[in-house]
Design a protein around this motif. Sequence first.
Motif, PDB file in Angstrom:
ATOM      1  N   LEU A 143       0.821  -1.231  -0.122  1.00 17.50           N
ATOM      2  CA  LEU A 143      -0.009  -0.013  -0.185  1.00 17.50           C
ATOM      3  C   LEU A 143       0.851   1.124  -0.192  1.00 17.50           C
ATOM      4  O   LEU A 143       0.562   2.140  -0.868  1.00 17.50           O
ATOM      5  CB  LEU A 143      -0.762  -0.047   1.209  1.00 17.50           C
ATOM      6  CG  LEU A 143      -1.855   1.177   1.470  1.00 17.50           C
ATOM      7  CD1 LEU A 143      -2.964   1.128   0.164  1.00 17.50           C
ATOM      8  CD2 LEU A 143      -2.832   1.231   2.618  1.00 17.50           C
ATOM      9  N   LEU A 144       1.814   1.168   0.843  1.00 16.87           N
ATOM     10  CA  LEU A 144       2.802   2.439   1.009  1.00 16.87           C
ATOM     11  C   LEU A 144       3.495   2.652  -0.589  1.00 16.87           C
ATOM     12  O   LEU A 144       3.698   3.839  -0.966  1.00 16.87           O
ATOM     13  CB  LEU A 144       3.917   2.280   2.133  1.00 16.87           C
ATOM     14  CG  LEU A 144       3.461   2.683   3.346  1.00 16.87           C
ATOM     15  CD1 LEU A 144       4.435   2.554   4.431  1.00 16.87           C
ATOM     16  CD2 LEU A 144       2.826   4.080   3.488  1.00 16.87           C
ATOM     17  N   THR A 145       4.057   1.581  -0.962  1.00 19.06           N
ATOM     18  CA  THR A 145       4.606   1.614  -2.507  1.00 19.06           C
ATOM     19  C   THR A 145       3.640   2.327  -3.533  1.00 19.06           C
ATOM     20  O   THR A 145       4.046   3.300  -4.069  1.00 19.06           O
ATOM     21  CB  THR A 145       4.844   0.198  -2.931  1.00 19.06           C
ATOM     22  OG1 THR A 145       5.741  -0.436  -1.965  1.00 19.06           O
ATOM     23  CG2 THR A 145       5.626   0.206  -4.100  1.00 19.06           C
ATOM     24  N   VAL A 146       2.291   1.704  -3.495  1.00 18.36           N
ATOM     25  CA  VAL A 146       1.552   2.402  -4.245  1.00 18.36           C
ATOM     26  C   VAL A 146       1.249   3.957  -3.993  1.00 18.36           C
ATOM     27  O   VAL A 146       1.200   4.915  -4.819  1.00 18.36           O
ATOM     28  CB  VAL A 146       0.061   1.628  -4.508  1.00 18.36           C
ATOM     29  CG1 VAL A 146      -1.037   2.444  -5.056  1.00 18.36           C
ATOM     30  CG2 VAL A 146       0.428   0.422  -4.893  1.00 18.36           C
ATOM     31  N   ILE A 147       1.054   4.052  -2.777  1.00 18.55           N
ATOM     32  CA  ILE A 147       0.945   5.649  -2.392  1.00 18.55           C
ATOM     33  C   ILE A 147       1.894   6.615  -2.667  1.00 18.55           C
ATOM     34  O   ILE A 147       1.643   7.670  -3.257  1.00 18.55           O
ATOM     35  CB  ILE A 147       0.242   5.876  -0.727  1.00 18.55           C
ATOM     36  CG1 ILE A 147      -0.925   5.012  -0.694  1.00 18.55           C
ATOM     37  CG2 ILE A 147       0.277   7.382  -0.352  1.00 18.55           C
ATOM     38  CD1 ILE A 147      -1.342   4.903   0.703  1.00 18.55           C
ATOM     39  N   LEU A 148       3.401   6.283  -2.455  1.00 20.03           N
ATOM     40  CA  LEU A 148       4.288   6.789  -2.686  1.00 20.03           C
ATOM     41  C   LEU A 148       4.804   7.113  -4.145  1.00 20.03           C
ATOM     42  O   LEU A 148       5.740   7.780  -4.579  1.00 20.03           O
ATOM     43  CB  LEU A 148       5.405   6.392  -1.872  1.00 20.03           C
ATOM     44  CG  LEU A 148       5.425   6.549  -0.306  1.00 20.03           C
ATOM     45  CD1 LEU A 148       6.420   5.969   0.577  1.00 20.03           C
ATOM     46  CD2 LEU A 148       5.143   7.905   0.157  1.00 20.03           C
ATOM     47  N   GLU A 149       4.238   6.121  -5.044  1.00 19.01           N
ATOM     48  CA  GLU A 149       4.626   6.341  -6.339  1.00 19.01           C
ATOM     49  C   GLU A 149       4.113   7.695  -7.043  1.00 19.01           C
ATOM     50  O   GLU A 149       4.682   8.183  -7.830  1.00 19.01           O
ATOM     51  CB  GLU A 149       3.851   5.286  -7.214  1.00 19.01           C
ATOM     52  CG  GLU A 149       4.561   3.908  -7.275  1.00 19.01           C
ATOM     53  CD  GLU A 149       6.086   4.127  -7.703  1.00 19.01           C
ATOM     54  OE1 GLU A 149       6.302   4.605  -8.796  1.00 19.01           O
ATOM     55  OE2 GLU A 149       7.041   3.385  -7.252  1.00 19.01           O
ATOM     56  N   ILE A 150       2.797   8.190  -6.579  1.00 21.36           N
ATOM     57  CA  ILE A 150       2.390   9.592  -7.017  1.00 21.36           C
ATOM     58  C   ILE A 150       3.286  10.699  -6.607  1.00 21.36           C
ATOM     59  O   ILE A 150       3.739  11.284  -7.399  1.00 21.36           O
ATOM     60  CB  ILE A 150       0.936   9.774  -6.546  1.00 21.36           C
ATOM     61  CG1 ILE A 150      -0.054   8.731  -6.999  1.00 21.36           C
ATOM     62  CG2 ILE A 150       0.518  11.199  -6.780  1.00 21.36           C
ATOM     63  CD1 ILE A 150      -1.495   8.585  -6.390  1.00 21.36           C
ATOM     64  N   PRO A 151       3.686  10.754  -5.558  1.00 21.55           N
ATOM     65  CA  PRO A 151       4.747  12.065  -5.049  1.00 21.55           C
ATOM     66  C   PRO A 151       5.924  11.736  -6.155  1.00 21.55           C
ATOM     67  O   PRO A 151       6.673  12.687  -6.285  1.00 21.55           O
ATOM     68  CB  PRO A 151       4.955  11.807  -3.736  1.00 21.55           C
ATOM     69  CG  PRO A 151       3.683  11.274  -3.265  1.00 21.55           C
ATOM     70  CD  PRO A 151       3.274  10.302  -4.082  1.00 21.55           C
ATOM     71  N   SER A 152       6.365  10.511  -6.282  1.00 22.77           N
ATOM     72  CA  SER A 152       7.859  10.531  -7.059  1.00 22.77           C
ATOM     73  C   SER A 152       7.505  10.865  -8.460  1.00 22.77           C
ATOM     74  O   SER A 152       8.472  11.403  -9.073  1.00 22.77           O
ATOM     75  CB  SER A 152       8.274   9.160  -6.817  1.00 22.77           C
ATOM     76  OG  SER A 152       7.380   8.230  -7.489  1.00 22.77           O
ATOM     77  N   GLY A 153       6.408  10.783  -8.960  1.00 18.98           N
ATOM     78  CA  GLY A 153       5.902  11.055 -10.374  1.00 18.98           C
ATOM     79  C   GLY A 153       6.109  12.546 -10.433  1.00 18.98           C
ATOM     80  O   GLY A 153       6.646  13.395 -11.409  1.00 18.98           O
ATOM     81  N   TYR A 154       5.399  13.100  -9.322  1.00 12.98           N
ATOM     82  CA  TYR A 154       5.338  14.474  -9.298  1.00 12.98           C
ATOM     83  C   TYR A 154       6.729  15.523  -9.101  1.00 12.98           C
ATOM     84  O   TYR A 154       7.172  16.257  -9.862  1.00 12.98           O
ATOM     85  CB  TYR A 154       4.437  15.106  -8.120  1.00 12.98           C
ATOM     86  CG  TYR A 154       4.309  16.585  -7.953  1.00 12.98           C
ATOM     87  CD1 TYR A 154       3.470  17.318  -8.741  1.00 12.98           C
ATOM     88  CD2 TYR A 154       4.863  17.145  -6.999  1.00 12.98           C
ATOM     89  CE1 TYR A 154       3.517  18.589  -8.731  1.00 12.98           C
ATOM     90  CE2 TYR A 154       4.800  18.506  -6.571  1.00 12.98           C
ATOM     91  CZ  TYR A 154       4.044  19.289  -7.640  1.00 12.98           C
ATOM     92  OH  TYR A 154       4.049  20.762  -7.376  1.00 12.98           O
ATOM     93  N   PHE A 155       7.507  14.648  -8.293  1.00 16.36           N
ATOM     94  CA  PHE A 155       8.891  15.043  -8.027  1.00 16.36           C
ATOM     95  C   PHE A 155       9.691  14.950  -9.426  1.00 16.36           C
ATOM     96  O   PHE A 155      10.473  15.873  -9.631  1.00 16.36           O
ATOM     97  CB  PHE A 155       9.499  14.324  -6.779  1.00 16.36           C
ATOM     98  CG  PHE A 155      10.732  14.794  -6.591  1.00 16.36           C
ATOM     99  CD1 PHE A 155      11.056  15.940  -5.398  1.00 16.36           C
ATOM    100  CD2 PHE A 155      12.144  14.292  -6.863  1.00 16.36           C
ATOM    101  CE1 PHE A 155      12.212  16.430  -5.068  1.00 16.36           C
ATOM    102  CE2 PHE A 155      12.962  14.804  -6.395  1.00 16.36           C
ATOM    103  CZ  PHE A 155      13.203  15.777  -5.460  1.00 16.36           C
ATOM    104  N   ALA A 156       9.407  14.070 -10.225  1.00 15.34           N
ATOM    105  CA  ALA A 156      10.215  13.755 -11.094  1.00 15.34           C
ATOM    106  C   ALA A 156       9.843  14.888 -12.486  1.00 15.34           C
ATOM    107  O   ALA A 156      10.473  15.394 -13.066  1.00 15.34           O
ATOM    108  CB  ALA A 156       9.962  12.416 -12.021  1.00 15.34           C
ATOM    109  N   ASP A 157       8.294  15.335 -12.366  1.00 17.68           N
ATOM    110  CA  ASP A 157       7.987  16.228 -13.321  1.00 17.68           C
ATOM    111  C   ASP A 157       8.772  17.734 -12.752  1.00 17.68           C
ATOM    112  O   ASP A 157       8.883  18.601 -13.780  1.00 17.68           O
ATOM    113  CB  ASP A 157       6.331  16.477 -13.147  1.00 17.68           C
ATOM    114  CG  ASP A 157       5.673  15.262 -13.717  1.00 17.68           C
ATOM    115  OD1 ASP A 157       6.308  14.506 -14.699  1.00 17.68           O
ATOM    116  OD2 ASP A 157       4.490  15.061 -13.416  1.00 17.68           O
TER     117      ASP A 157
END
Length: 83
Positions: free
Chosen positions: A53-67
């Motif tokens: 669950l944490l892996t899925v939830i933290l994928e969104i901020p990592s994508g935003y950070f990459a943007d």
Amino acid sequence: MIENKKLKQNIKKFYLYKILMGMFFSVPILVLFWQENGLNLTEIMLLQSFFALLTVILEIPSGYFADIYGRKNTLLIAGFMGY
């Protein structure tokens, strides 16, 4: 010409690395370790669920950070964090 061959070899090695890392060979050993230290299978599966669950939830901020900061910088930081 030689650099192109080395690049292709590195790409193949990288894909092999990603496949092997994605198989999570350590999980069965980790389960045995947790059982040896007093956790039952229900508790272990709850821990694994929490991790997923944490892996899925933290994928969104990592994508935003990459943007915002760039994919290369995000991968560099993730590498240092052991992701």
